[in-house]
Design an enzyme around this catalytic site. Sequence first.
Site, PDB file in Angstrom:
ATOM      1  N   CYS A   5       0.801  -1.227   0.000  1.00 53.89           N
ATOM      2  CA  CYS A   5       0.000   0.000   0.000  1.00 53.89           C
ATOM      3  C   CYS A   5       0.833   1.276   0.000  1.00 53.89           C
ATOM      4  CB  CYS A   5      -0.968  -0.011   1.176  1.00 53.89           C
ATOM      5  SG  CYS A   5      -2.133  -1.393   1.116  1.00 53.89           S
ATOM      6  N   HIS A  64      -3.220   6.982   3.102  1.00 51.05           N
ATOM      7  CA  HIS A  64      -3.652   5.720   2.496  1.00 51.05           C
ATOM      8  C   HIS A  64      -5.052   5.365   2.980  1.00 51.05           C
ATOM      9  CE1 HIS A  64      -4.115   1.611   1.462  1.00 51.05           C
ATOM     10  NE2 HIS A  64      -3.790   1.144   2.655  1.00 51.05           N
ATOM     11  N   ASN A  76     -10.619   0.271   0.214  1.00 54.01           N
ATOM     12  CA  ASN A  76      -9.152   0.273   0.256  1.00 54.01           C
ATOM     13  C   ASN A  76      -8.646  -0.255  -1.080  1.00 54.01           C
ATOM     14  OD1 ASN A  76      -6.435  -0.251   0.657  1.00 54.01           O
ATOM     15  ND2 ASN A  76      -6.703  -1.232   2.657  1.00 54.01           N
TER      16      ASN A  76
END
Length: 378
Positions: free
Chosen positions: A125, A266, A296
């Site tokens: 990520c 994030h 996500n």
Amino acid sequence: MTSPPSAPGHRATAVIAGLGSSLPPQEVTNTQIIARGGLDTTDEWITGRTGIHRRRLAGPGVSTGDLATAAARAAIDSTGSPGLRPDLLLLATTTPDRPCPATAPEVAHRLGLGPVPAFDLAAVCSGFLYGLATASALLRSGACRTPLVVAAEKYSAIVDPFDRDTAPLFGDAAAAVVLRPGDTTEPGALLETDWGSDGGESDLITVAAGGSRLPATEAPGRGDRYFRMRGRQVYAHAVRRMAASAGAALAATGWQAREVQAFIGHQANQRILDAVADRLGIPPRHRFGNIRDVGNTAGASVPLALADAAARGACRPGAPTLLTAFGGGLTWASATLLWPDAPVRTAAPEPRPPCHDHDRDHDPAPDHDHDHEEVSPP
């Protein structure tokens, strides 16, 4: 209103000249995710714990490369420079089309970029910010002038639909930026970066099978092929690492947190995002994100949220901006920049063209006259 910080002195840096994104058309709600996997949870629980209401999922005919190609082309179009051909392509992804070869060279080929250097980067990520730091350094070194940084993920290919801890979290998407040489006073200028890793905690976020340690063919159980995460431990690490990294990037830039007018973290979990911003002292009005509607999207989440906010005109060009991310590895990264002044372009995933690989049935007959020639090792 707080006055913006004084602009850094003129010096060469990378500037965001184009910004593009790609989302699959299929929207899947929490209720649908629960029904698909027979999950022991509720829409209210998912929303309350994560902030996610829905996400986009790519169908079986759409790959990470299809999403990446569309987002990259959109970013190139966003520059408004007909005929622009990036001279390097860096693809941040955890879900490449194949274990071998890398997906980036094929994306470059599909874009018509010619024989430019192209490679995949795996930092989970944190991938986009790792890619941004890498491409910027290469640009400043003179190794390239218009690098293209793409972050693309198809996490629906590695998430277990029956795992209540991960199935509701992830969506599929891609986003990309085109960089050009400029200076630190321009909108879109990348100012400072901070990044790091801790391999001692590598088992907190993992796909156990598929590599050389545990080949997929030797995996003892079905679950080893899927993404797994130890949520509570990841939460604590994510908040601490992103806050520390973001603070380091701010200090290197000479900014106070109160001077930041755009904060994008994030998009893993709304509670994590709020905890990081609270630690830094960034007020809610300066926090931007899109986790509610896309979930996500792993490595693609930061540039996707940036593209979403830019498309909505959420911030004025040149505004002090802070980006931060955390992912498996463990990895983390942060960057300060001036809000870009590039129009956002979006595109649907591009289907892969007919395969150009040489079919085994069409290979020319072997030349037996040379079967016994000595061949030097590569």
